[in-house]
Write a protein that holds these residues in place. Structure first.
Motif, PDB file in Angstrom:
ATOM      1  N   ARG A 114       0.444  -1.578  -0.107  1.00  0.00           N
ATOM      2  CA  ARG A 114       0.396   0.023   0.259  1.00  0.00           C
ATOM      3  C   ARG A 114       0.562   0.677   0.030  1.00  0.00           C
ATOM      4  N   GLY A 115       1.901   0.965   0.035  1.00  0.00           N
ATOM      5  CA  GLY A 115       2.832   2.469  -0.749  1.00  0.00           C
ATOM      6  C   GLY A 115       2.905   2.718   1.211  1.00  0.00           C
ATOM      7  N   VAL A 116       3.649   4.655   1.358  1.00  0.00           N
ATOM      8  CA  VAL A 116       3.265   5.219   2.025  1.00  0.00           C
ATOM      9  C   VAL A 116       3.042   5.202   3.304  1.00  0.00           C
ATOM     10  N   ASP A 157       3.399  13.992   6.406  1.00  0.00           N
ATOM     11  CA  ASP A 157       1.895  13.945   6.296  1.00  0.00           C
ATOM     12  C   ASP A 157       1.701  14.036   4.517  1.00  0.00           C
ATOM     13  N   GLU A 158       2.644  14.107   4.028  1.00  0.00           N
ATOM     14  CA  GLU A 158       3.254  15.028   2.401  1.00  0.00           C
ATOM     15  C   GLU A 158       3.163  13.539   1.889  1.00  0.00           C
ATOM     16  N   GLU A 159       3.587  12.389   2.369  1.00  0.00           N
ATOM     17  CA  GLU A 159       4.469  11.298   1.833  1.00  0.00           C
ATOM     18  C   GLU A 159       2.822  10.444   1.916  1.00  0.00           C
ATOM     19  N   SER A 160       2.436  10.720   3.526  1.00  0.00           N
ATOM     20  CA  SER A 160       1.438   9.487   3.163  1.00  0.00           C
ATOM     21  C   SER A 160       0.338   9.494   2.563  1.00  0.00           C
ATOM     22  N   ALA A 161      -0.083  11.009   2.614  1.00  0.00           N
ATOM     23  CA  ALA A 161      -1.509  11.900   1.455  1.00  0.00           C
ATOM     24  C   ALA A 161      -1.220  11.181  -0.641  1.00  0.00           C
ATOM     25  N   THR A 162       0.422  11.576  -1.022  1.00  0.00           N
ATOM     26  CA  THR A 162       0.277  11.053  -2.209  1.00  0.00           C
ATOM     27  C   THR A 162       0.739   9.952  -2.787  1.00  0.00           C
ATOM     28  N   PHE A 166       0.744   1.577  -4.557  1.00  0.00           N
ATOM     29  CA  PHE A 166       2.010   0.164  -5.139  1.00  0.00           C
ATOM     30  C   PHE A 166       2.807   0.857  -6.002  1.00  0.00           C
ATOM     31  N   VAL A 167       2.729   1.708  -6.541  1.00  0.00           N
ATOM     32  CA  VAL A 167       3.960   2.376  -7.636  1.00  0.00           C
ATOM     33  C   VAL A 167       5.366   2.561  -6.448  1.00  0.00           C
ATOM     34  N   HIS A 168       4.558   3.520  -5.087  1.00  0.00           N
ATOM     35  CA  HIS A 168       5.888   3.441  -4.566  1.00  0.00           C
ATOM     36  C   HIS A 168       5.320   2.423  -2.667  1.00  0.00           C
ATOM     37  N   SER A 169       5.318   1.690  -3.236  1.00  0.00           N
ATOM     38  CA  SER A 169       5.413   0.582  -2.376  1.00  0.00           C
ATOM     39  C   SER A 169       6.342  -0.002  -1.951  1.00  0.00           C
TER      40      SER A 169
END
Length: 248
Positions: A114-116, A157-162, A166-169
């Motif tokens: 699920r990414g960051v 906040d920015e990382e978890s929002a954007t 999966f691309v950032h997983s």
């Protein structure tokens, strides 16, 4: 006729292997889900427990290391854990950084699928399937400034929002790191110092958001590719803009 018989046996064997593999994966998944459902998880740390005391001592910038066993996870994460174990070595294969929000510790991390994500430390630890977890605390004599603390919160906040995709997983990051390794070590088209494992990459960017740098203690090229193993063995430190050093 003989060739047809051989062909049919080959097809039958492939079907058997496929069915056997799918059955094994299904049973493994069922065991994991059953364990999650029936193993009781307390909603919060018990007051005065070791976990509770650790949580109370956390500060922004502390690093959490996780040691995962492949058999505790579903197939994609299980394969990732084994691959990282083979590629990077070491006892720990996952990490996160502590972000304090209104006095409550959160863990910013790159998840397998699920990414960051940025989740409460207590919730993250209580629901973890890791075999064990350690915290690397920053040198208490050199606390982060109020500005740095806010910078880290803004970054989280920015990382978890954007980047909650999966691309950032972690899986995508590992694939990218493996590609970088091939470019640098095999084809020689990339600077080896630019290779990082996906978990350490997030840590590096987190510290960079506070104008800090995650650096190896040695100038040896092999250590420039910082991994979680290097972190656990204290081969990495945090460097300030004025060349000061904050040890883990």
């Amino acid at each position: 006729l003989i060739s047809s018989s051989v062909l049919m046996r080959g097809v039958t064997n492939r079907v058997k292997y496929t069915v056997g593999f799918l059955a094994t994966v299904s049973v493994h998944a069922a065991v994991i889900e059953t364990r999650k459902r029936f193993v009781g998880i307390e909603p919060e740390f018990r007051q005065g427990s070791a976990d509770d005391m650790v949580a109370d001592s956390l500060r922004s910038g502390d690093v959490v290391l996780f040691s995962r066993k492949w058999y505790n996870y579903h197939l994609p994460t299980a394969l990732l854990v084994k691959a990282q174990e083979a590629f990077y070595g070491g006892e720990y294969d996952h990490s996160g950084i502590i972000v304090m929000k209104a006095g409550t510790p959160y863990v910013l991390e790159t998840t397998p699928i699920r990414g960051v994500q940025c989740r409460r430390f207590e919730e993250r630890i209580r629901h973890s399937a890791s075999s064990h977890i350690v915290v690397l605390t920053l040198n208490k004599s050199k606390s982060l400034s109020v500005q740095q603390d806010q910078q880290l919160k803004d970054f989280a906040d920015e990382e978890s929002a954007t980047k909650a995709t999966f691309v950032h997983s972690e899986i995508a990051g590992f694939a990218g790191g493996l590609f970088d390794y091939i470019l640098a070590e095999v084809i020689k088209l990339k600077d080896p110092s630019k290779i990082y494992c996906p978990n350490v990459n997030l840590l590096e960017r987190s510290f960079k958001s506070m104008d800090l740098g995650l650096r190896p203690k040695s100038t040896d090229v092999s250590l420039l590719k910082a991994s979680i193993k290097d972190l656990h063995e204290r081969k990495v430190f945090v460097k300030t803009v004025d060349s000061g050093i904050i040890q883990f």
